[in-house]
Design a protein around this motif. Structure first.
Motif, PDB file in Angstrom:
ATOM      1  N   GLN A   1       0.854  -1.189   0.000  1.00 26.24           N
ATOM      2  CA  GLN A   1       0.000   0.000   0.000  1.00 26.24           C
ATOM      3  C   GLN A   1       0.894   1.245   0.000  1.00 26.24           C
ATOM      4  O   GLN A   1       0.933   2.013   0.945  1.00 26.24           O
TER       5      GLN A   1
ATOM      6  N   LYS B   1      -0.423   4.913   0.826  1.00 29.94           N
ATOM      7  CA  LYS B   1      -0.701   5.108   2.251  1.00 29.94           C
ATOM      8  C   LYS B   1       0.604   5.200   3.034  1.00 29.94           C
ATOM      9  O   LYS B   1       0.738   6.008   3.962  1.00 29.94           O
TER      10      LYS B   1
ATOM     11  N   ASN C   1      -8.890   5.737 -10.832  1.00 29.41           N
ATOM     12  CA  ASN C   1      -7.555   5.964 -10.280  1.00 29.41           C
ATOM     13  C   ASN C   1      -7.523   7.212  -9.407  1.00 29.41           C
ATOM     14  O   ASN C   1      -7.028   7.183  -8.268  1.00 29.41           O
TER      15      ASN C   1
ATOM     16  N   ASN D   1      -9.427   6.666  -6.199  1.00 29.64           N
ATOM     17  CA  ASN D   1      -8.729   5.794  -5.250  1.00 29.64           C
ATOM     18  C   ASN D   1      -7.593   6.538  -4.548  1.00 29.64           C
ATOM     19  O   ASN D   1      -7.402   6.416  -3.337  1.00 29.64           O
ATOM     20  N   TRP D   2      -6.823   7.294  -5.329  1.00 24.42           N
ATOM     21  CA  TRP D   2      -5.711   8.041  -4.738  1.00 24.42           C
ATOM     22  C   TRP D   2      -6.233   9.084  -3.746  1.00 24.42           C
ATOM     23  O   TRP D   2      -5.643   9.279  -2.681  1.00 24.42           O
ATOM     24  N   THR D   3      -7.316   9.719  -4.115  1.00 27.55           N
ATOM     25  CA  THR D   3      -7.912  10.722  -3.231  1.00 27.55           C
ATOM     26  C   THR D   3      -8.378  10.090  -1.931  1.00 27.55           C
ATOM     27  O   THR D   3      -8.126  10.615  -0.831  1.00 27.55           O
ATOM     28  N   ASN D   4      -9.036   8.943  -2.029  1.00 27.63           N
ATOM     29  CA  ASN D   4      -9.620   8.293  -0.854  1.00 27.63           C
ATOM     30  C   ASN D   4      -8.583   7.620   0.039  1.00 27.63           C
ATOM     31  O   ASN D   4      -8.849   7.386   1.222  1.00 27.63           O
ATOM     32  N   ASN D   5      -7.421   7.295  -0.538  1.00 23.71           N
ATOM     33  CA  ASN D   5      -6.406   6.563   0.221  1.00 23.71           C
ATOM     34  C   ASN D   5      -5.369   7.467   0.873  1.00 23.71           C
ATOM     35  O   ASN D   5      -4.283   7.000   1.245  1.00 23.71           O
ATOM     36  N   THR D   6      -5.698   8.741   1.026  1.00 26.42           N
ATOM     37  CA  THR D   6      -4.769   9.683   1.645  1.00 26.42           C
ATOM     38  C   THR D   6      -5.495  10.481   2.727  1.00 26.42           C
ATOM     39  O   THR D   6      -6.717  10.644   2.669  1.00 26.42           O
TER      40      THR D   6
END
Length: 289
Positions: free
Chosen positions: A24, A27, A50, A53-58
Protein backbone atom coordinates in the motif's frame (compact mmCIF):
# COMPACT_ATOMS: atom_id res chain seq x y z
CA UNK A 1 4.49 27.26 5.25
CA UNK A 2 7.01 25.01 3.49
CA UNK A 3 5.68 21.58 2.45
CA UNK A 4 8.01 18.92 1.04
CA UNK A 5 7.25 15.90 -1.14
CA UNK A 6 8.41 13.77 -4.05
CA UNK A 7 7.63 13.04 -7.66
CA UNK A 8 5.44 9.93 -7.54
CA UNK A 9 5.16 7.45 -4.71
CA UNK A 10 6.03 4.14 -6.38
CA UNK A 11 9.81 4.26 -6.89
CA UNK A 12 11.14 5.30 -3.50
CA UNK A 13 12.24 1.95 -2.12
CA UNK A 14 13.74 3.36 1.07
CA UNK A 15 10.24 4.40 2.21
CA UNK A 16 8.91 0.83 2.03
CA UNK A 17 11.20 -1.42 4.07
CA UNK A 18 8.75 -4.32 4.41
CA UNK A 19 6.20 -6.15 2.31
CA UNK A 20 3.21 -4.61 4.06
CA UNK A 21 4.39 -1.06 3.37
CA UNK A 22 5.10 -1.93 -0.26
CA UNK A 23 1.59 -3.36 -0.75
CA UNK A 24 0.00 0.00 0.00
CA UNK A 25 2.64 2.44 -1.18
CA UNK A 26 0.53 5.58 -1.31
CA UNK A 27 -0.70 5.11 2.25
CA UNK A 28 2.86 4.40 3.36
CA UNK A 29 4.12 7.44 1.44
CA UNK A 30 1.54 9.67 3.15
CA UNK A 31 3.06 8.71 6.51
CA UNK A 32 6.22 10.52 5.40
CA UNK A 33 4.98 13.42 3.27
CA UNK A 34 1.89 15.57 2.86
CA UNK A 35 2.13 16.24 -0.88
CA UNK A 36 3.07 14.33 -4.02
CA UNK A 37 3.43 15.03 -7.71
CA UNK A 38 1.33 12.72 -9.88
CA UNK A 39 3.57 11.96 -12.87
CA UNK A 40 1.43 9.28 -14.53
CA UNK A 41 -1.05 11.95 -15.64
CA UNK A 42 1.64 13.30 -17.99
CA UNK A 43 1.67 10.05 -19.97
CA UNK A 44 -2.09 9.42 -20.01
CA UNK A 45 -5.21 11.16 -18.78
CA UNK A 46 -6.04 9.17 -15.67
CA UNK A 47 -9.35 7.42 -15.06
CA UNK A 48 -11.82 8.65 -12.48
CA UNK A 49 -11.29 5.36 -10.66
CA UNK A 50 -7.55 5.96 -10.28
CA UNK A 51 -7.98 9.57 -9.23
CA UNK A 52 -10.74 8.61 -6.81
CA UNK A 53 -8.73 5.79 -5.25
CA UNK A 54 -5.71 8.04 -4.74
CA UNK A 55 -7.91 10.72 -3.23
CA UNK A 56 -9.62 8.29 -0.85
CA UNK A 57 -6.41 6.56 0.22
CA UNK A 58 -4.77 9.68 1.65
CA UNK A 59 -5.37 11.77 4.79
CA UNK A 60 -7.62 14.82 4.68
CA UNK A 61 -4.64 17.20 4.78
CA UNK A 62 -2.84 15.49 1.86
CA UNK A 63 -2.47 17.39 -1.42
CA UNK A 64 -1.75 16.35 -5.03
CA UNK A 65 0.22 18.18 -7.71
CA UNK A 66 -1.08 16.72 -10.98
CA UNK A 67 1.20 17.00 -13.98
CA UNK A 68 -0.62 18.14 -17.12
CA UNK A 69 -1.03 15.57 -19.90
CA UNK A 70 1.83 15.78 -22.42
CA UNK A 71 -0.51 16.56 -25.32
CA UNK A 72 -1.55 19.74 -23.52
CA UNK A 73 2.02 21.00 -23.28
CA UNK A 74 3.12 20.19 -26.83
CA UNK A 75 5.39 17.26 -25.97
CA UNK A 76 3.50 15.08 -28.48
CA UNK A 77 3.91 17.72 -31.22
CA UNK A 78 0.21 17.77 -32.00
CA UNK A 79 -0.42 14.01 -31.98
CA UNK A 80 -3.17 13.29 -29.45
CA UNK A 81 -5.60 10.37 -28.90
CA UNK A 82 -8.59 12.70 -28.87
CA UNK A 83 -10.87 14.16 -31.53
CA UNK A 84 -9.48 17.63 -30.93
CA UNK A 85 -7.72 19.77 -28.33
CA UNK A 86 -10.89 20.77 -26.55
CA UNK A 87 -11.87 17.14 -26.07
CA UNK A 88 -8.42 16.51 -24.59
CA UNK A 89 -8.78 19.37 -22.11
CA UNK A 90 -12.32 18.32 -21.23
CA UNK A 91 -11.16 14.77 -20.46
CA UNK A 92 -8.27 15.98 -18.34
CA UNK A 93 -10.42 18.47 -16.47
CA UNK A 94 -13.03 15.77 -15.78
CA UNK A 95 -10.34 13.48 -14.35
CA UNK A 96 -9.59 16.06 -11.65
CA UNK A 97 -13.10 15.90 -10.20
CA UNK A 98 -12.38 13.58 -7.21
CA UNK A 99 -9.45 15.70 -6.03
CA UNK A 100 -11.28 18.97 -6.62
CA UNK A 101 -14.35 17.78 -4.73
CA UNK A 102 -12.23 16.60 -1.81
CA UNK A 103 -10.16 19.80 -1.77
CA UNK A 104 -6.99 17.78 -2.33
CA UNK A 105 -5.80 19.27 -5.63
CA UNK A 106 -2.84 21.54 -4.91
CA UNK A 107 -2.23 22.55 -8.51
CA UNK A 108 -1.91 21.26 -12.06
CA UNK A 109 1.68 21.57 -13.28
CA UNK A 110 2.20 22.59 -16.90
CA UNK A 111 5.81 21.78 -17.72
CA UNK A 112 6.63 22.87 -21.26
CA UNK A 113 9.33 21.25 -23.43
CA UNK A 114 12.74 22.75 -24.29
CA UNK A 115 11.52 23.87 -27.72
CA UNK A 116 8.70 25.97 -26.21
CA UNK A 117 10.49 29.31 -26.40
CA UNK A 118 9.42 32.86 -25.65
CA UNK A 119 7.43 33.90 -28.73
CA UNK A 120 4.15 35.75 -29.25
CA UNK A 121 2.59 32.52 -30.51
CA UNK A 122 3.53 30.66 -27.34
CA UNK A 123 2.40 33.51 -25.09
CA UNK A 124 -1.00 33.29 -26.81
CA UNK A 125 -0.92 29.52 -26.27
CA UNK A 126 -0.43 30.07 -22.53
CA UNK A 127 -3.40 32.43 -22.42
CA UNK A 128 -5.55 29.90 -24.24
CA UNK A 129 -4.43 27.10 -21.92
CA UNK A 130 -5.18 29.12 -18.80
CA UNK A 131 -8.66 29.94 -20.11
CA UNK A 132 -9.35 26.26 -20.78
CA UNK A 133 -8.31 25.41 -17.21
CA UNK A 134 -10.68 27.92 -15.64
CA UNK A 135 -11.38 27.16 -12.00
CA UNK A 136 -8.19 25.14 -11.51
CA UNK A 137 -4.96 26.41 -9.95
CA UNK A 138 -2.19 26.00 -12.54
CA UNK A 139 1.59 26.13 -12.13
CA UNK A 140 3.95 26.92 -14.99
CA UNK A 141 7.43 25.53 -15.63
CA UNK A 142 9.61 26.43 -18.61
CA UNK A 143 12.53 24.53 -20.09
CA UNK A 144 13.80 27.24 -22.45
CA UNK A 145 16.08 30.02 -21.22
CA UNK A 146 14.51 32.68 -23.42
CA UNK A 147 11.69 33.16 -20.89
CA UNK A 148 14.17 34.26 -18.23
CA UNK A 149 16.82 36.08 -20.24
CA UNK A 150 18.08 39.45 -18.93
CA UNK A 151 15.46 41.41 -20.87
CA UNK A 152 12.57 38.98 -20.39
CA UNK A 153 12.60 37.66 -16.82
CA UNK A 154 10.66 40.55 -15.27
CA UNK A 155 8.20 40.60 -18.16
CA UNK A 156 7.65 36.83 -17.93
CA UNK A 157 6.94 37.02 -14.20
CA UNK A 158 4.62 40.00 -14.68
CA UNK A 159 2.73 38.07 -17.36
CA UNK A 160 2.34 35.10 -15.02
CA UNK A 161 0.96 37.34 -12.28
CA UNK A 162 -1.56 38.96 -14.63
CA UNK A 163 -2.72 35.64 -16.05
CA UNK A 164 -2.89 33.84 -12.70
CA UNK A 165 -0.08 31.29 -13.16
CA UNK A 166 1.79 29.89 -10.15
CA UNK A 167 5.54 30.23 -10.67
CA UNK A 168 7.67 27.07 -10.54
CA UNK A 169 11.17 27.78 -9.24
CA UNK A 170 13.57 25.13 -10.56
CA UNK A 171 16.92 23.83 -9.46
CA UNK A 172 18.44 22.09 -12.48
CA UNK A 173 21.72 21.87 -14.42
CA UNK A 174 22.73 25.00 -16.28
CA UNK A 175 23.18 23.31 -19.62
CA UNK A 176 22.42 25.81 -22.34
CA UNK A 177 19.10 27.00 -23.76
CA UNK A 178 17.29 23.84 -22.66
CA UNK A 179 17.46 24.74 -18.99
CA UNK A 180 16.45 27.70 -16.86
CA UNK A 181 18.22 29.44 -13.98
CA UNK A 182 16.95 29.63 -10.43
CA UNK A 183 14.42 32.47 -10.54
CA UNK A 184 13.68 33.21 -6.91
CA UNK A 185 10.32 34.94 -7.06
CA UNK A 186 6.63 34.32 -6.55
CA UNK A 187 3.70 35.17 -8.83
CA UNK A 188 0.89 34.01 -6.55
CA UNK A 189 0.38 34.97 -2.92
CA UNK A 190 -1.11 31.56 -2.08
CA UNK A 191 1.36 29.14 -3.68
CA UNK A 192 4.86 28.82 -5.11
CA UNK A 193 6.13 25.51 -6.48
CA UNK A 194 9.80 24.48 -6.21
CA UNK A 195 11.15 21.48 -8.11
CA UNK A 196 14.56 19.90 -7.53
CA UNK A 197 15.79 18.15 -10.68
CA UNK A 198 19.41 17.66 -9.59
CA UNK A 199 22.52 19.21 -11.12
CA UNK A 200 23.77 16.44 -13.37
CA UNK A 201 24.81 18.50 -16.40
CA UNK A 202 26.07 15.50 -18.38
CA UNK A 203 22.84 13.60 -17.79
CA UNK A 204 20.72 16.63 -18.69
CA UNK A 205 22.40 16.70 -22.10
CA UNK A 206 22.17 12.94 -22.68
CA UNK A 207 18.89 12.96 -24.62
CA UNK A 208 20.43 10.83 -27.38
CA UNK A 209 21.08 7.95 -24.96
CA UNK A 210 18.45 5.20 -24.71
CA UNK A 211 18.32 5.53 -20.90
CA UNK A 212 18.32 9.34 -20.84
CA UNK A 213 15.26 9.55 -18.59
CA UNK A 214 17.18 7.66 -15.92
CA UNK A 215 20.53 9.42 -16.15
CA UNK A 216 19.06 12.93 -16.34
CA UNK A 217 17.97 12.90 -12.69
CA UNK A 218 20.91 10.97 -11.26
CA UNK A 219 22.07 13.29 -8.50
CA UNK A 220 22.28 13.57 -4.71
CA UNK A 221 22.19 17.08 -3.22
CA UNK A 222 24.85 17.85 -0.65
CA UNK A 223 24.05 19.35 2.72
CA UNK A 224 25.68 22.61 1.65
CA UNK A 225 23.44 22.80 -1.42
CA UNK A 226 20.36 22.18 0.70
CA UNK A 227 21.46 24.81 3.21
CA UNK A 228 21.57 27.35 0.38
CA UNK A 229 18.01 26.41 -0.47
CA UNK A 230 16.82 26.75 3.11
CA UNK A 231 17.42 30.50 2.87
CA UNK A 232 15.70 30.72 -0.52
CA UNK A 233 12.68 28.79 0.72
CA UNK A 234 12.30 31.05 3.74
CA UNK A 235 12.43 34.12 1.51
CA UNK A 236 9.84 32.61 -0.82
CA UNK A 237 7.73 31.80 2.23
CA UNK A 238 7.43 35.55 2.81
CA UNK A 239 5.86 35.93 -0.65
CA UNK A 240 3.48 32.96 -0.77
CA UNK A 241 1.34 31.39 1.91
CA UNK A 242 2.64 27.97 0.93
CA UNK A 243 5.87 26.91 -0.75
CA UNK A 244 5.52 23.39 -2.09
CA UNK A 245 8.86 21.61 -2.67
CA UNK A 246 9.12 18.50 -4.85
CA UNK A 247 12.27 16.39 -5.23
CA UNK A 248 12.58 14.85 -8.70
CA UNK A 249 16.18 13.55 -8.44
CA UNK A 250 15.22 9.90 -8.08
CA UNK A 251 17.16 8.01 -10.75
CA UNK A 252 19.49 6.73 -8.03
CA UNK A 253 16.91 6.70 -5.25
CA UNK A 254 18.12 10.00 -3.81
CA UNK A 255 14.88 12.02 -3.80
CA UNK A 256 13.40 10.55 -0.62
CA UNK A 257 16.67 10.81 1.29
CA UNK A 258 17.23 14.42 0.23
CA UNK A 259 13.63 15.35 1.04
CA UNK A 260 13.86 13.88 4.54
CA UNK A 261 17.24 15.53 4.98
CA UNK A 262 15.82 18.96 4.10
CA UNK A 263 12.83 18.40 6.38
CA UNK A 264 15.19 17.65 9.25
CA UNK A 265 17.27 20.74 8.53
CA UNK A 266 14.08 22.85 8.59
CA UNK A 267 13.03 21.31 11.89
CA UNK A 268 10.04 19.54 10.32
CA UNK A 269 8.72 16.11 11.23
CA UNK A 270 6.80 13.87 8.83
CA UNK A 271 3.10 13.14 9.48
CA UNK A 272 3.99 9.96 11.32
CA UNK A 273 5.98 12.04 13.79
CA UNK A 274 9.57 10.83 13.73
CA UNK A 275 12.35 9.77 11.42
CA UNK A 276 16.10 9.51 11.26
CA UNK A 277 17.61 12.73 9.94
CA UNK A 278 20.00 11.87 7.13
CA UNK A 279 23.23 13.82 7.41
CA UNK A 280 25.99 11.86 5.67
CA UNK A 281 29.50 12.96 6.63
CA UNK A 282 30.60 12.80 3.03
CA UNK A 283 27.55 12.82 0.71
CA UNK A 284 28.16 10.75 -2.36
CA UNK A 285 28.11 12.81 -5.56
CA UNK A 286 26.86 10.70 -8.44
CA UNK A 287 28.56 11.30 -11.75
CA UNK A 288 27.98 9.81 -15.16
CA UNK A 289 31.33 10.37 -16.83
Amino acid sequence: MIVIGLTGWGDHDSLYPDREAAKQKLKSYAAWFETVEVDSSFYAVQSLQNMGNWTNNTPESFRFIVKAYQGMTGHTRGKIPFDDEQAMYDAFHASLAPMLEAGKLQTVLFQYPPWFDCTRENVDKLRETKARMEGVTCALEFRHQSWFGPEMADRTLAFMRREGWVHTVCDEPQAGMGSIPIVEDATDDQLTLVRFHGRNTAGWQASSQPNWREVRYLYRYTEQELEEWMNRLRRLEQKSQQVCVVFNNNSGGDAADNAKQLMGMLGQLPPRGTFEIIRPDEPEQLELF
